[in-house]
Design a protein around this motif. Sequence first.
Motif, mmCIF file in Angstrom:
data_model
loop_
_atom_site.group_PDB
_atom_site.id
_atom_site.type_symbol
_atom_site.label_atom_id
_atom_site.label_comp_id
_atom_site.label_asym_id
_atom_site.label_seq_id
_atom_site.Cartn_x
_atom_site.Cartn_y
_atom_site.Cartn_z
ATOM 1 N N LEU A 26 0.871 -1.286 0.028
ATOM 2 C CA LEU A 26 0.038 -0.169 -0.071
ATOM 3 C C LEU A 26 0.878 1.126 -0.071
ATOM 4 N N ASP A 27 1.872 1.348 0.959
ATOM 5 C CA ASP A 27 2.976 2.450 0.883
ATOM 6 C C ASP A 27 3.318 2.934 -0.608
ATOM 7 N N GLU A 28 3.708 1.850 -1.228
ATOM 8 C CA GLU A 28 4.392 2.031 -2.800
ATOM 9 C C GLU A 28 3.223 2.494 -3.609
ATOM 10 N N ALA A 29 2.093 1.788 -3.366
ATOM 11 C CA ALA A 29 1.021 2.308 -4.261
ATOM 12 C C ALA A 29 0.542 3.739 -4.271
ATOM 13 N N VAL A 30 0.500 4.032 -2.881
ATOM 14 C CA VAL A 30 0.045 5.482 -2.432
ATOM 15 C C VAL A 30 0.974 6.260 -3.057
ATOM 16 N N ASN A 31 2.369 6.202 -2.817
ATOM 17 C CA ASN A 31 3.409 7.081 -3.162
ATOM 18 C C ASN A 31 3.448 7.172 -4.998
ATOM 19 N N TYR A 32 3.107 6.312 -5.579
ATOM 20 C CA TYR A 32 2.922 6.198 -7.011
ATOM 21 C C TYR A 32 1.850 6.826 -7.613
ATOM 22 N N ALA A 33 0.683 6.914 -6.715
ATOM 23 C CA ALA A 33 -0.334 7.445 -7.323
ATOM 24 C C ALA A 33 -0.035 9.353 -7.017
ATOM 25 N N LEU A 34 0.283 9.301 -5.706
ATOM 26 C CA LEU A 34 0.502 10.700 -5.433
ATOM 27 C C LEU A 34 1.689 11.404 -6.437
ATOM 28 N N MET A 35 2.347 10.865 -7.126
ATOM 29 C CA MET A 35 3.461 11.371 -8.062
ATOM 30 C C MET A 35 2.538 11.939 -9.234
ATOM 31 N N ARG A 36 1.580 11.597 -9.352
ATOM 32 C CA ARG A 36 0.417 12.274 -10.425
ATOM 33 C C ARG A 36 -0.294 13.250 -10.202
ATOM 34 N N HIS A 37 -0.333 13.495 -8.764
ATOM 35 C CA HIS A 37 -1.122 14.772 -8.082
ATOM 36 C C HIS A 37 -0.307 15.599 -7.580
ATOM 37 N N VAL A 38 0.829 15.457 -7.337
ATOM 38 C CA VAL A 38 1.630 16.491 -6.563
ATOM 39 C C VAL A 38 2.827 17.006 -7.594
ATOM 40 N N PRO A 39 2.984 18.436 -7.675
ATOM 41 C CA PRO A 39 4.111 18.988 -8.713
ATOM 42 C C PRO A 39 5.282 18.940 -8.027
ATOM 43 N N TYR A 40 5.565 18.355 -7.118
ATOM 44 C CA TYR A 40 7.096 18.504 -6.652
ATOM 45 C C TYR A 40 7.465 17.091 -5.995
ATOM 46 N N ASP A 41 8.552 17.134 -5.770
ATOM 47 C CA ASP A 41 9.343 15.729 -5.275
ATOM 48 C C ASP A 41 8.665 15.235 -3.789
ATOM 49 N N LEU A 42 8.373 13.912 -4.119
ATOM 50 C CA LEU A 42 7.822 13.419 -2.755
ATOM 51 C C LEU A 42 8.728 13.278 -1.746
ATOM 52 N N ASP A 43 10.096 13.147 -2.093
ATOM 53 C CA ASP A 43 11.197 13.071 -1.049
ATOM 54 C C ASP A 43 11.354 14.397 -0.259
ATOM 55 N N LEU A 44 10.858 15.445 -0.663
ATOM 56 C CA LEU A 44 10.861 16.551 0.030
ATOM 57 C C LEU A 44 9.622 16.977 0.692
ATOM 58 N N ALA A 45 8.940 15.972 0.984
ATOM 59 C CA ALA A 45 7.664 16.153 1.671
ATOM 60 C C ALA A 45 7.285 15.104 2.837
ATOM 61 N N HIS A 46 6.549 15.456 3.922
ATOM 62 C CA HIS A 46 6.045 14.481 4.920
ATOM 63 C C HIS A 46 4.653 14.085 4.219
ATOM 64 N N ILE A 47 4.520 12.811 4.483
ATOM 65 C CA ILE A 47 3.183 12.530 3.894
ATOM 66 C C ILE A 47 2.455 11.595 4.851
ATOM 67 N N ALA A 48 1.213 11.496 5.056
ATOM 68 C CA ALA A 48 0.416 10.520 5.983
ATOM 69 C C ALA A 48 -0.927 10.393 5.010
ATOM 70 N N TYR A 49 -1.416 9.137 5.315
ATOM 71 C CA TYR A 49 -2.670 8.902 4.591
ATOM 72 C C TYR A 49 -3.637 8.256 5.312
ATOM 73 N N ASN A 50 -4.965 8.266 5.098
ATOM 74 C CA ASN A 50 -6.078 7.208 5.552
ATOM 75 C C ASN A 50 -6.430 6.534 4.675
ATOM 76 N N ARG A 51 -6.963 5.091 4.940
ATOM 77 C CA ARG A 51 -7.563 4.404 3.844
ATOM 78 C C ARG A 51 -8.946 3.895 4.620
ATOM 79 N N SER A 52 -10.104 3.586 3.848
ATOM 80 C CA SER A 52 -11.087 2.825 4.160
ATOM 81 C C SER A 52 -11.450 2.022 2.801
ATOM 82 N N GLU A 53 -12.112 0.898 3.086
ATOM 83 C CA GLU A 53 -12.515 -0.086 2.168
ATOM 84 C C GLU A 53 -13.976 0.182 1.677
ATOM 85 N N ARG A 54 -14.087 0.016 0.519
ATOM 86 C CA ARG A 54 -15.413 0.103 0.083
ATOM 87 C C ARG A 54 -15.513 -0.763 -1.355
ATOM 88 N N GLY A 55 -16.537 -1.859 -0.991
ATOM 89 C CA GLY A 55 -16.721 -2.777 -2.244
ATOM 90 C C GLY A 55 -15.149 -3.521 -2.383
#
Length: 440
Positions: A103-132
Amino acid sequence: MDRGGNKTLREKLLNTFFTSDFTIFLLSDEVVVRKGRSGISANLSKDIVLSYKYNKLSDLEEILKRVKTALSPQPHDRWFLGLPLKHFTLINFTLPKAALENLDEAVNYALMRHVPYDLDLAHIAYNRSERGGSLDICAMIIPKNILKPFLKATSASGISLFSVFPSIVYWAKLKGDGVFISMGNGYGEILVHFEGRILLQNWGQQTDNQDDSFLNESERLISSTSNVPSTIYILGDSVLLKNVGQRLGIKTERVEHLSFEAVTAPAPGHVLKGYEINLLPRSIRRRQMLNSYLMYGGIVFFILSLLVVPVSKLAGQKRHLSKIESRIEGISHQADDLIRLREESRQILDRMEAMAEMKKAQHPALNILSELTESIPESAWLMSLVLSNKEVTIQGDAESATSVMEAVENSPMFNGVRFTSPVTRSGNRENFTLKAEVQL
């Protein structure tokens, strides 16, 4: 002994044996600090809330020094920092349920398409919930260069932060479904929270009661959002937020004004699961938890010894007390080691951030060229690219120069896009020269 003396003695005992949670809420014109107990000690004393006028970031260090003088924190206490929403980026997206394995790798890969800067230069946290068969992800990001001044201010005050979070999200997770609004000192923010999810978030400037630009923009966003709750929670200037439900186009059933003094609330670590960014390395958090367990074990042992040892064996009780004092002394040494490790970790992080900044500065032109390649129409050709003082000038030709300008304007990397010379036509193609401000 009078009641005041009893209270002082009780506070001293609680400070010695139990961990306290200090939550710093940095608002637009005020710093609010809440001291609350954690664990089994939460019911033994009331929360303490202090507020201070706040104008600029340089005030924070002096305010926190005054807080430490007034509340006497212990080395093992935890500190949390709540910041305005404008410092964070909140992104909602969906992943297939199979992504749970990595999940961590999948979230980081998805964020690369949304965030216009290097993710190594940011702090990240995320919440997940299952639906279907899918996962709903709400990711929270704060660039390290934005957070760094706040870390320096707290560190200069002798405070090591456990985590950072958006203050308005803390209230949303504490209260549940609702529309949460905070305004004051020319700044406003709004968040819509429904069934555990953040449906909408917006922030902006609002100078006075006649300037409704921020509320008008929020009303447009809310009108296109489904499942907007009918309860409104307000934190801040009640004059600016008069008739706010009507101004936002919400059929309001209840309006509640939030107050730090009116509610006893748990620390963010017990409320914001997935919505707070931990700042301590995992190894130090584990050691801190172990120290807490050792301390609580010593306290339980002490209480049991008082219950089972007869009064006639006072000497035995004294021996138990001596053992407990030795344990507490040992824990105190561990706490000193923990503080030293925190400082070493912070120095390592600073060096890593400096190296990352150097790496980032080496390739701005490549990032700009990559962004332009992905943004402009395939029929367009770029002949030259010049980067100077955070401005880029590009020359080229296309079937439509206007379509190239619109594509560059839609990119989050560029602002202030404009033609610097008249567009000329050569055959069925248009020659153009564009200039834009670069958001690196």
